[in-house]
Design an enzyme around this catalytic site. Structure first.
Site, short mmCIF file in Angstrom:
data_model
loop_
_atom_site.label_atom_id
_atom_site.label_comp_id
_atom_site.label_asym_id
_atom_site.label_seq_id
_atom_site.Cartn_x
_atom_site.Cartn_y
_atom_site.Cartn_z
N LYS A 99 48.40 5.34 66.30
CA LYS A 99 47.20 4.91 65.59
C LYS A 99 46.20 4.02 66.27
CE LYS A 99 50.10 4.47 61.48
NZ LYS A 99 50.61 3.67 60.30
N VAL A 105 44.74 7.81 68.85
CA VAL A 105 45.03 8.30 70.25
C VAL A 105 45.43 9.74 69.97
CG1 VAL A 105 46.01 8.27 72.42
CG2 VAL A 105 45.25 6.15 70.92
N LYS A 120 41.62 8.63 73.29
CA LYS A 120 41.41 7.72 72.37
C LYS A 120 39.84 8.08 71.64
CE LYS A 120 43.27 3.77 75.04
NZ LYS A 120 42.76 2.87 75.54
N ASP A 214 46.18 -8.91 77.79
CA ASP A 214 46.92 -8.65 76.63
C ASP A 214 47.99 -7.70 77.12
OD1 ASP A 214 47.24 -8.23 74.03
OD2 ASP A 214 46.13 -6.47 73.56
#
Length: 396
Positions: A99, A105, A120, A214
């Site tokens: 998602k 994606v 993407k 991240d």
């Protein structure tokens, strides 16, 4: 991309016979672009009319017969050219694999290369609404600069009337989070190999002055041999040694205390995130429960005792404690520290050597399946009709 996690649920895939003829040119419109930011928001009624006809939204020409260059193009160029440099290609949509936090994606087959890619799809309106233009540009810019066996390879990137498109290498085994939710507790030898691969890639990034910001299971993909591929550089930035960052960003579960407090922080914040990741992989739970905001999360992190389960080896327990050290100056962060650590005794951090190990746990697991398109609102504002003639439910 960004702080939100990517969800890769199992499901059914689209028919492999669906062919989108030269779709990059169609999506880019070959100068069929909206004029100005206001053109990004085409009404749902107009879009649905175009879906039925299979035509992209139409806009009026200028008097000279040329399509006007929209003001919004400057926001995305040169990282996202209006049409792909390599020319028009044919892509077959094979399914939807995630998602994503901003857009889906897709799994696509490039018929010209006979190779599968992940694509993407980022709606421009959503990018503008979230004020993540710079984030999208930096993601592409940074990934073009880096090349490492444990980093997902970047392909072409381009833009259409309403979307940005980023092509990446496809990883057939999904992400580490999906594996973890299936297994929960991963045995220590496998975690050691995962850890060595992450050390290899993070040392590389930090050496070239990039902080990821991240690092989490959802951003670590697994290739066909079960080895890692770090992805999603949307929050990454160039950070030279001695320079400090202050932006509070990332995913709460994984954010270092110095990030939660608003800085200053540096590359060592990525090593805290790795410690959280390894703790969760080996114990089945995170060291600190997630909170609703960074203030509450910082309070929990500062008060946590970080009790290491007794079933873990002493050397692994020590590694976790040294990664989950609140003082970033005392936290493990240099390659020589990992090379001499007892937990990695006999391990090489050379990516070529690491790729020779068999990841039996991953290889023996069933390949991740595509997300059922009925579960997500995927094509409501796409640049052209990609859903026409799609069978629902999608065949396996």
């Amino acid at each position: 991309m960004g702080a939100a996690s990517s969800d890769t649920k199992g499901g059914l895939s689209l028919s492999t016979h669906l062919l989108v003829p030269p779709w990059k040119g169609l999506l880019a419109g070959n100068k069929l672009v909206a004029s100005g930011l206001d053109r990004l928001c085409v009404t749902g009624r107009t879009i649905k009319e175009n879906f039925r006809t299979g035509q992209p939204p139409s806009f009026s020409r200028e008097k000279n017969g040329e399509w006007p260059l929209p003001q919004c193009i400057s926001l995305f160029l040169p990282e996202f050219p209006v049409w792909p440099p390599a020319g028009q290609q044919e892509l077959r949509i094979l399914g939807c694999v995630a998602k994503g936090s901003i857009g889906p994606v897709l799994k696509v087959l490039d018929s010209t290369q006979e190779k599968v890619f992940a694509l993407k799809v980022l709606p421009k309106g959503e990018v503008l609404r979230r004020n993540t233009v710079k984030q999208c540009k930096e993601e592409v810019t940074i990934q073009r600069q880096v090349k490492h066996p444990f980093i997902q390879c970047l392909g072409e990137s381009w833009q259409g009337q309403q979307h940005l498109f980023i092509m990446c290498s496809y990883c057939s085994f999904g992400d580490l989070y999906t594996l973890w939710t299936s297994v929960k507790c991963i045995e220590e030898n496998t975690v050691r190999l995962f850890a060595a691969e992450m050390v290899s890639v993070l040392v590389y990034l930090h050496d070239v002055g990039i902080i990821h910001r991240d690092v989490k299971m959802e951003n670590i993909l697994l290739d066909e041999r079960g080895h890692l591929k770090l992805t999603d550089f949307g929050l990454s930035r160039q950070l030279s040694f001695g320079e400090r960052a202050y932006t509070i960003c990332g995913t709460l579960h994984y954010m270092a205390p110095e990030v939660l407090s608003g800085g200053p922080y540096s590359h060592s914040a990525d090593w805290w995130s790795l410690g959280v990741l390894l703790f969760a992989l080996s114990t089945g739970e995170f060291p600190v429960a997630s909170e609703k905001d960074h203030v509450s999360m910082l309070q929990n992190v500062n008060q946590a005792t970080y009790d290491i389960p007794e079933h873990l080896s002493k050397t692994f327990s020590n590694l976790l404690k040294e990664l989950l050290c609140r003082d970033p100056r005392r936290r493990l962060r240099y390659l020589h520290q990992f090379e001499s650590h007892p937990f990695f005794r006999g391990m090489s951090f050379d990516p070529i050597a690491l790729q020779k190990f068999r990841m039996d746990l991953v290889v023996n697991m069933r390949k991740s399946e595509s997300t059922d398109l009925k579960d997500i609102d995927l094509f409501d504002f796409f640049d052209c009709d990609l859903t026409r003639n799609l069978p629902f439910p999608c065949p396996g």
